[in-house]
Design a protein around this motif. Sequence first.
Motif, PDB file in Angstrom:
ATOM      1  N   UNK A  44       0.829  -1.203   0.000  1.00  0.00           N
ATOM      2  CA  UNK A  44       0.000   0.000   0.000  1.00  0.00           C
ATOM      3  C   UNK A  44       0.866   1.257   0.000  1.00  0.00           C
ATOM      4  N   UNK A  45       2.028   1.185   0.639  1.00  0.00           N
ATOM      5  CA  UNK A  45       2.934   2.335   0.686  1.00  0.00           C
ATOM      6  C   UNK A  45       3.855   2.407  -0.533  1.00  0.00           C
ATOM      7  N   UNK A  46       3.735   1.431  -1.430  1.00  0.00           N
ATOM      8  CA  UNK A  46       4.622   1.385  -2.588  1.00  0.00           C
ATOM      9  C   UNK A  46       4.356   2.545  -3.539  1.00  0.00           C
ATOM     10  N   UNK A  47       5.426   2.993  -4.180  1.00  0.00           N
ATOM     11  CA  UNK A  47       5.283   4.065  -5.171  1.00  0.00           C
ATOM     12  C   UNK A  47       4.743   3.539  -6.492  1.00  0.00           C
ATOM     13  N   UNK A  48       4.845   2.239  -6.718  1.00  0.00           N
ATOM     14  CA  UNK A  48       4.322   1.654  -7.948  1.00  0.00           C
ATOM     15  C   UNK A  48       2.809   1.599  -7.931  1.00  0.00           C
ATOM     16  N   UNK A  57      -6.698  -3.052  -2.843  1.00  0.00           N
ATOM     17  CA  UNK A  57      -7.921  -3.810  -3.110  1.00  0.00           C
ATOM     18  C   UNK A  57      -8.026  -5.022  -2.190  1.00  0.00           C
ATOM     19  N   UNK A  58      -6.910  -5.744  -2.019  1.00  0.00           N
ATOM     20  CA  UNK A  58      -6.914  -6.912  -1.133  1.00  0.00           C
ATOM     21  C   UNK A  58      -7.234  -6.494   0.297  1.00  0.00           C
ATOM     22  N   UNK A  59      -6.664  -5.388   0.730  1.00  0.00           N
ATOM     23  CA  UNK A  59      -6.896  -4.897   2.092  1.00  0.00           C
ATOM     24  C   UNK A  59      -8.352  -4.482   2.281  1.00  0.00           C
ATOM     25  N   UNK A  60      -8.879  -3.717   1.356  1.00  0.00           N
ATOM     26  CA  UNK A  60     -10.232  -3.188   1.526  1.00  0.00           C
ATOM     27  C   UNK A  60     -11.281  -4.290   1.440  1.00  0.00           C
ATOM     28  N   UNK A  61     -11.057  -5.269   0.561  1.00  0.00           N
ATOM     29  CA  UNK A  61     -12.012  -6.388   0.499  1.00  0.00           C
ATOM     30  C   UNK A  61     -11.942  -7.198   1.785  1.00  0.00           C
ATOM     31  N   UNK A  62     -10.724  -7.459   2.259  1.00  0.00           N
ATOM     32  CA  UNK A  62     -10.564  -8.231   3.487  1.00  0.00           C
ATOM     33  C   UNK A  62     -11.144  -7.531   4.702  1.00  0.00           C
ATOM     34  N   UNK A  63     -11.052  -6.203   4.733  1.00  0.00           N
ATOM     35  CA  UNK A  63     -11.612  -5.454   5.856  1.00  0.00           C
ATOM     36  C   UNK A  63     -13.104  -5.212   5.692  1.00  0.00           C
ATOM     37  N   UNK A  64     -13.539  -5.061   4.446  1.00  0.00           N
ATOM     38  CA  UNK A  64     -14.936  -4.735   4.209  1.00  0.00           C
ATOM     39  C   UNK A  64     -15.865  -5.928   4.287  1.00  0.00           C
TER      40      UNK A  64
END
Length: 219
Positions: A44-48, A57-64
């Motif tokens: 998430x902190x990556x510049x790419x 997306x993986x984080x938000x789906x997993x949290x949501x």
Amino acid sequence: MSTLLAFWGTWFPTLLTGFVLSLKVTAVCLALGLPLGLLLALGVRSAGAVVHWISLAVVEIGRGAPALILLQFAYFGLPSAGLTLSSFTAASLALAWTTGAYTSEIIRAGIEAVPHGQREAALAAGLNQADTLWYVILPQGLRVAFPALLGFSILMLQATSLCFTIALPEVVSQAYMVGSNTFHYMPIFLLAALMFAVVCIPATICVSWLERRLGRHAA
């Protein structure tokens, strides 16, 4: 009272078997989810842009998505796509996703809590970006995040109680089975709650102690 204790004594081994299984699921989901959380936090902190948006997306789906939905998806949904998992594997993977998603935010907050001057000092000392992250930023960030990660681990142990919905014979499933056979639901679920409390209450006290100790040290 003696009747209650006799009832507990009769069924305690059954619940203990389920509780050990709950601990195993917790251990596996943490072993998979915590490294995943670290990778997602860095992603998430990556510049790419690609890495950033995929990780986000993986984080938000997993949290949501509720953990219960992820459990149902892993156990009942994946077979329609040709992938059949055992209840233990489905529970471990679904809860690992939840763990990775939530702990990524905890770890990211810990990393961002490290003063920016630490990075500048490391670069001025001749370290490259990778070494600065590995030797300077991560050790300090993970130290800040550790109490919150431990607290979340307690929540994941409690979340294993949801696994009865996918036929995993953990402690709640065993308690429900005993209640169905004996029609004594309150005593058996009270015993299950006490088993969780014996582990979770001392762990919670430990988390509070760590937070105070680390807070004093930082001050």
